[in-house]
Design a protein around this motif. Structure first.
Motif: not given
Length: 237
Positions: A157-160, A220-225, A227-229
């Motif tokens: 998986d991805h990690v961010a 907020l973190a869930e949505a931001g991550i 986007e980073l993924v």
């Protein structure tokens, strides 16, 4: 109003440039606003002593900050003769985070070392190191797959990672230094691409924070991550 003028739910501008170091099996330069981190991944056909003859692979990380990454010069830790507690904590965090998406059996008995060097710091360096470190790791693993050295993709998986905090009484995403230094609460979230939590670090300064505020930061973190993924996926495509 945030110092940067961003909306509470807005990330800083994020770019990931790959192939930035010629000799590394995987490399990238990640820019999150004015925080810039160079990440490289090096494949070693050996493992730490405690893993020898187990058939299991390993991913570890090292982290460092250039002397003028900040507004005043910091002495090189090599010159001081030892790493700071902060450096040790961050590189352990980066290593733990990247191993969260690792199938150690599929990697085989080899180690990948991810080096994260902060060229310029403006808050969130550990989060940028994790997010960029995954990209460098992904590129190194792609070389193992292309060469036939591993048969099954060891990255599951991805990690961010991203920071959040309560600034001026408002939950906000991706703190820069101006916000981080004045926030009443700040937290770092490490998550997988599927939304699993790897690590949460949070602390209050001066006053406590509530469960509802923690949940707001997590949203907020869930949505931001997420986007980073997406940015990671575009970088390694």
């Amino acid at each position: 109003m945030r110092p940067s003028g961003r909306a509470p739910s807005a990330l800083r501008p994020v770019t990931i440039e790959t192939g930035t170091v010629r000799h590394a099996e995987g490399s990238c330069l990640i820019r999150m606003g004015d925080t810039h981190v160079l990440c490289t991944a090096s494949i070693e056909e050996t493992v730490p002593p405690f893993l020898r003859k187990t058939g299991l692979g390993w991913v570890t990380a090292e982290y460092g900050m250039l002397p003028r990454a900040t507004t005043t010069r910091n002495r090189r830790e090599a010159a001081a003769g030892k790493q700071s507690g902060r450096t040790v904590e961050i590189q352990r965090l980066v290593g733990r985070s990247l191993r969260a998406c690792l199938d150690r059996v599929a990697l085989g008995e080899r180690q990948i070392v991810v080096d994260c060097d902060v060229l310029q710091a403006d808050g969130g360096t550990r989060c940028a190191a994790i997010t960029g470190g995954w990209v460098a790791l992904r590129l190194a693993v792609n070389k193992l797959l292309s060469a036939g050295d591993v048969k099954t993709d060891p990255l599951t998986d991805h990690v961010a990672a991203v920071s959040c905090g309560i600034y001026g009484g408002v939950p906000v995403l991706d703190l820069d230094y101006a916000e981080d230094s004045a926030a009443g609460t700040d937290a770092n979230f490490v998550m997988t691409g599927r939304g699993g939590l790897v690590e949460v670090q949070g602390s209050a300064e001066g006053a406590t924070f509530s469960r509802s505020e923690l949940e707001a930061l997590m949203d907020l973190a869930e949505a931001g991550i997420a986007e980073l993924v997406r940015t990671q996926a575009e970088a390694v495509r």
